[in-house]
Design an enzyme around this catalytic site. Structure first.
Site: not given
Ligand code: PPE
Length: 306
Positions: A159
């Site tokens: 990330k």
């Molecule tokens: N894919 C992407 C591209 C992504 O950014 C997130 C989280 C996920 C999948 C889901 O991951 P998880 O939160 O571990 O289930 N995206 C973050 C975006 C935050 C933002 O916009 O800044 C989040 O949901 O925290």
């Protein structure tokens, strides 16, 4: 929408006032996107605030850093402690928690190893990610003209800050065209994920989601939902998903820390299933909200009470 100010931010070992949480203009990450971060939510529960899957999020932060050749100058347990303190010191019950690790001020140019690594943890109140209506009735999404970052171009399982321009371009395109969110295909043309969410597709009672090898962020909500769905008695398979699978799905939903479980009601102006939130999506969402609000003892290990 500008976010509501919190009180204090942790920066490199110190608590600083929200307004003083600043960096130099020659911060490496500002120029080259050389940062990694994570994001989690703290929820209100009958036993006070709890962070959902704190340990897993901090572990992913360390893996993200490793992929970008960064050594975080603190231990995982220290960062976990700071995340907990950040929620408490800011007096918030439910909020978003954002640890950020970045290459700071020092050397310029496309070097990595000699640039100092800095760390912060911020918290703020964050409402529904795609809007209250989307959470309740489903989001309207479009397949993006932007392909998802490819794992041999930048690490996608990390990330990282810079690569999020890919998501931002896709999201901006979708919003400008009147949709709530974008779905990105990977460089092989298979469905990867939303700009900030993983995706699940339901057909004939079978739940599918793209595998990690499709170049997605390995979401912690995704992993939690795979467990929840299996516990609810559904078969969950990781497989390559075609764009056209989206058009004939009975149900589609997004998962993410921000998005939580958001149903998708339309893809490219085509109704998903009946156009209303399907049973599997509804049940999964209900279960998720019961878990994060501390009403499901069997999933108690997923909550870190403060
Ligand atoms: N894919 C992407 C591209 C992504 O950014 C997130 C989280 C996920 C999948 C889901 O991951 P998880 O939160 O571990 O289930 N995206 C973050 C975006 C935050 C933002 O916009 O800044 C989040 O949901 O925290």
């Amino acid at each position: 929408m500008t976010i509501e100010h919190s009180k204090e931010v942790w920066m490199d070992g110190e608590w600083v006032a929200w307004a003083d949480a600043k960096v130099h203009i020659l911060t490496h990450a500002l120029h080259y996107g050389t940062g990694v971060f994570d994001g989690m939510r703290a929820y209100e529960t009958p036993r006070g605030p709890a962070i959902f899957r704190l340990r897993e999020h901090v572990a992913r932060l360390f893996r993200s850093a490793a992929m970008y050749r960064m050594k975080i100058p603190y231990g995982a347990d220290e960062i976990e402690g700071v995340c907990r303190d950040a929620v408490l010191r800011n007096g918030l019950e439910a909020c978003y928690v954002r640890p950020l690790v970045w290459r700071g001020f020092g050397e310029m140019g496309l070097v990595l190893d000699n640039v100092p690594v800095q760390v912060s943890v911020s918290v703020w109140r964050w409402g529904t990610y795609l809007g209250d209506d989307a959470l309740k009735n489903g989001a309207r999404v479009s397949v993006s003209s932007w392909r998802r970052n490819d794992p041999n171009i930048v690490p996608v399982a990390a990330k990282a800050t810079g690569p999020y321009v890919n998501s931002a371009l896709a999201k901006a395109e979708a919003l400008a065209a009147g949709y709530d969110e974008a779905i990105m295909l990977n460089s092989n043309g298979f469905v990867a994920e939303g700009s900030g969410e993983n995706i699940f597709v339901v057909r004939d009672g079978v739940i599918s989601t793209p595998p990690e090898s499709s170049g997605i962020l390995p979401g912690i909500t995704r992993q939690s939902v795979m467990t929840i769905c299996a516990d609810l008695g559904h078969e969950v398979v990781e497989r390559d998903i075609l764009r056209t699978d989206l058009y004939v799905a009975d149900e589609i939903f997004f998962t993410g820390t921000g998005a939580e479980i958001t149903p998708v009601r339309e893809v490219d102006d085509r109704r998903v299933g009946s156009g209303t939130v399907g049973d599997i999506t509804r049940k999964t969402q209900e279960t998720y909200f019961e878990i994060v609000s501390g009403q499901r003892d069997e999933y108690g290990a997923w909550l870190d009470y403060l």
